[in-house]
Design a protein around this motif. Structure first.
Motif, PDB file in Angstrom:
ATOM      1  N   LEU A  30     -29.830 -14.774  16.049  1.00  0.00           N
ATOM      2  CA  LEU A  30     -29.032 -14.497  14.698  1.00  0.00           C
ATOM      3  C   LEU A  30     -30.063 -13.419  13.753  1.00  0.00           C
ATOM      4  N   ASN A  31     -29.734 -11.372  14.026  1.00  0.00           N
ATOM      5  CA  ASN A  31     -30.958 -11.261  12.128  1.00  0.00           C
ATOM      6  C   ASN A  31     -29.768 -11.180  11.610  1.00  0.00           C
ATOM      7  N   ARG A  32     -28.613 -10.742  11.049  1.00  0.00           N
ATOM      8  CA  ARG A  32     -28.238 -11.211   9.605  1.00  0.00           C
ATOM      9  C   ARG A  32     -26.960 -12.072   9.435  1.00  0.00           C
ATOM     10  N   MET A  33     -26.325 -11.751   8.664  1.00  0.00           N
ATOM     11  CA  MET A  33     -25.145 -12.933   8.431  1.00  0.00           C
ATOM     12  C   MET A  33     -24.466 -12.083   6.666  1.00  0.00           C
ATOM     13  N   ALA A  34     -23.446 -11.832   6.794  1.00  0.00           N
ATOM     14  CA  ALA A  34     -22.918 -11.423   6.333  1.00  0.00           C
ATOM     15  C   ALA A  34     -20.846 -11.654   5.218  1.00  0.00           C
ATOM     16  N   TRP A  35     -20.826 -10.938   4.786  1.00  0.00           N
ATOM     17  CA  TRP A  35     -19.426 -11.073   4.332  1.00  0.00           C
ATOM     18  C   TRP A  35     -18.939  -9.781   4.064  1.00  0.00           C
ATOM     19  N   ALA A  48     -21.356  -8.908   0.703  1.00  0.00           N
ATOM     20  CA  ALA A  48     -23.112  -9.361   0.436  1.00  0.00           C
ATOM     21  C   ALA A  48     -23.123  -9.313   1.884  1.00  0.00           C
ATOM     22  N   SER A  49     -24.969  -8.919   2.139  1.00  0.00           N
ATOM     23  CA  SER A  49     -25.286  -9.616   3.369  1.00  0.00           C
ATOM     24  C   SER A  49     -26.720  -9.911   3.246  1.00  0.00           C
ATOM     25  N   ILE A  50     -27.057 -11.275   4.165  1.00  0.00           N
ATOM     26  CA  ILE A  50     -28.458 -11.721   4.125  1.00  0.00           C
ATOM     27  C   ILE A  50     -29.176 -12.010   5.638  1.00  0.00           C
ATOM     28  N   THR A  51     -30.268 -11.158   5.524  1.00  0.00           N
ATOM     29  CA  THR A  51     -31.252 -11.143   6.424  1.00  0.00           C
ATOM     30  C   THR A  51     -31.609 -12.905   6.475  1.00  0.00           C
ATOM     31  N   ILE A  52     -32.865 -12.260   8.059  1.00  0.00           N
ATOM     32  CA  ILE A  52     -33.326 -14.110   8.481  1.00  0.00           C
ATOM     33  C   ILE A  52     -34.398 -13.923   7.768  1.00  0.00           C
ATOM     34  N   GLY A  53     -34.640 -13.111   7.003  1.00  0.00           N
ATOM     35  CA  GLY A  53     -35.760 -13.180   6.331  1.00  0.00           C
ATOM     36  C   GLY A  53     -35.573 -13.605   4.733  1.00  0.00           C
ATOM     37  N   SER A  69     -26.055 -16.942   0.413  1.00  0.00           N
ATOM     38  CA  SER A  69     -26.809 -18.115   0.748  1.00  0.00           C
ATOM     39  C   SER A  69     -26.883 -18.494   2.197  1.00  0.00           C
ATOM     40  N   ARG A  70     -28.260 -18.690   2.777  1.00  0.00           N
ATOM     41  CA  ARG A  70     -28.049 -19.852   4.120  1.00  0.00           C
ATOM     42  C   ARG A  70     -27.787 -20.995   3.438  1.00  0.00           C
ATOM     43  N   GLY A  71     -27.495 -22.060   4.297  1.00  0.00           N
ATOM     44  CA  GLY A  71     -27.344 -23.289   4.307  1.00  0.00           C
ATOM     45  C   GLY A  71     -28.948 -24.018   5.492  1.00  0.00           C
ATOM     46  N   ASN A  72     -29.334 -24.688   4.884  1.00  0.00           N
ATOM     47  CA  ASN A  72     -30.696 -25.601   5.976  1.00  0.00           C
ATOM     48  C   ASN A  72     -30.581 -24.852   7.205  1.00  0.00           C
ATOM     49  N   ASP A  88     -11.575  -8.733  -6.967  1.00  0.00           N
ATOM     50  CA  ASP A  88     -11.668  -8.996  -5.566  1.00  0.00           C
ATOM     51  C   ASP A  88     -10.580  -9.997  -4.484  1.00  0.00           C
ATOM     52  N   THR A  89      -9.336  -9.727  -5.034  1.00  0.00           N
ATOM     53  CA  THR A  89      -8.482 -10.059  -4.283  1.00  0.00           C
ATOM     54  C   THR A  89      -8.330  -9.487  -2.592  1.00  0.00           C
ATOM     55  N   ALA A  90      -8.497 -10.423  -1.356  1.00  0.00           N
ATOM     56  CA  ALA A  90      -8.485  -9.780  -0.839  1.00  0.00           C
ATOM     57  C   ALA A  90      -8.949 -11.121   1.031  1.00  0.00           C
ATOM     58  N   VAL A  91      -8.760 -10.458   2.141  1.00  0.00           N
ATOM     59  CA  VAL A  91      -8.680 -11.198   3.390  1.00  0.00           C
ATOM     60  C   VAL A  91     -10.559 -11.061   3.010  1.00  0.00           C
ATOM     61  N   TYR A  92     -10.831 -12.133   3.537  1.00  0.00           N
ATOM     62  CA  TYR A  92     -13.243 -12.717   3.311  1.00  0.00           C
ATOM     63  C   TYR A  92     -12.832 -12.625   4.925  1.00  0.00           C
ATOM     64  N   TYR A  93     -14.388 -12.308   5.471  1.00  0.00           N
ATOM     65  CA  TYR A  93     -14.683 -12.691   6.824  1.00  0.00           C
ATOM     66  C   TYR A  93     -15.450 -12.402   6.485  1.00  0.00           C
ATOM     67  N   CYS A  94     -16.729 -13.204   7.515  1.00  0.00           N
ATOM     68  CA  CYS A  94     -18.319 -13.380   7.402  1.00  0.00           C
ATOM     69  C   CYS A  94     -18.066 -12.717   8.737  1.00  0.00           C
ATOM     70  N   SER A  95     -19.287 -12.375   9.179  1.00  0.00           N
ATOM     71  CA  SER A  95     -19.504 -11.220  10.283  1.00  0.00           C
ATOM     72  C   SER A  95     -21.519 -11.816  10.352  1.00  0.00           C
ATOM     73  N   VAL A  96     -21.691 -12.058  11.927  1.00  0.00           N
ATOM     74  CA  VAL A  96     -23.142 -11.886  12.219  1.00  0.00           C
ATOM     75  C   VAL A  96     -23.441 -11.298  12.884  1.00  0.00           C
ATOM     76  N   LEU A  97     -25.073 -10.484  12.770  1.00  0.00           N
ATOM     77  CA  LEU A  97     -25.844  -9.361  13.873  1.00  0.00           C
ATOM     78  C   LEU A  97     -26.442 -10.411  14.307  1.00  0.00           C
ATOM     79  N   ILE A  98     -25.929 -10.644  15.528  1.00  0.00           N
ATOM     80  CA  ILE A  98     -27.125 -11.120  17.573  1.00  0.00           C
ATOM     81  C   ILE A  98     -28.132 -10.419  18.168  1.00  0.00           C
ATOM     82  N   GLY A  99     -28.762  -9.815  17.745  1.00  0.00           N
ATOM     83  CA  GLY A  99     -28.965  -8.614  18.952  1.00  0.00           C
ATOM     84  C   GLY A  99     -28.479  -7.514  18.245  1.00  0.00           C
TER      85      GLY A  99
END
Length: 114
Positions: A30-35, A48-53, A69-72, A88-99
């Motif tokens: 997993l490299n990045r998580m995003a909405w 928004a996005s947050i990287t592994i770092g 933010s990311r959980g523990n 801000d009304t929308a359908v929100y999707y989470c996404s992860v970048l793995i490899g």
């Protein structure tokens, strides 16, 4: 890889919501998580996005109002949304970048009434 998102709903302008998304399966690269969000009648956009770092990025229209933010356990990502606006009304999707691949969760509806 499976993503489970929750936390959407109906809120009045100025209110808050917190979205959560948990990734499971083969997430060891997993490299990045995003909405992202898909407003009605518009294109899908990165919120928004947050990287592994823990480097974060935000679209300009949500800066100062949303926090990613990311959980523990590091397989969960949150999006705290404050001072919500009707736009801000929308359908929100989470996404992860793995490899090299993006994986997507099911959307969760956020509706902000004026």
């Amino acid at each position: 890889v499976q993503l489970q998102a929750s936390g959407g709903g109906l809120v009045q302008a100025g209110g808050s919501l917190r979205l959560s998304c948990t990734a499971s399966g083969s997430i060891y690269r997993l490299n990045r998580m995003a909405w992202y969000r898909h407003p009605p009648g518009l294109q899908r956009e990165l919120v928004a996005s947050i990287t592994i770092g823990s480097t974060t990025t935000y679209r300009d229209s949500v800066k100062g109002r949303f926090t990613i933010s990311r959980g523990n356990a590091e397989n969960t990502v949150y999006l705290q949304m404050n001072s919500l606006k009707p736009e801000d009304t929308a359908v929100y999707y989470c996404s992860v970048l793995i490899g090299p691949r993006d994986f997507w969760g099911q959307g969760t509806q956020v509706t902000v009434s004026s």
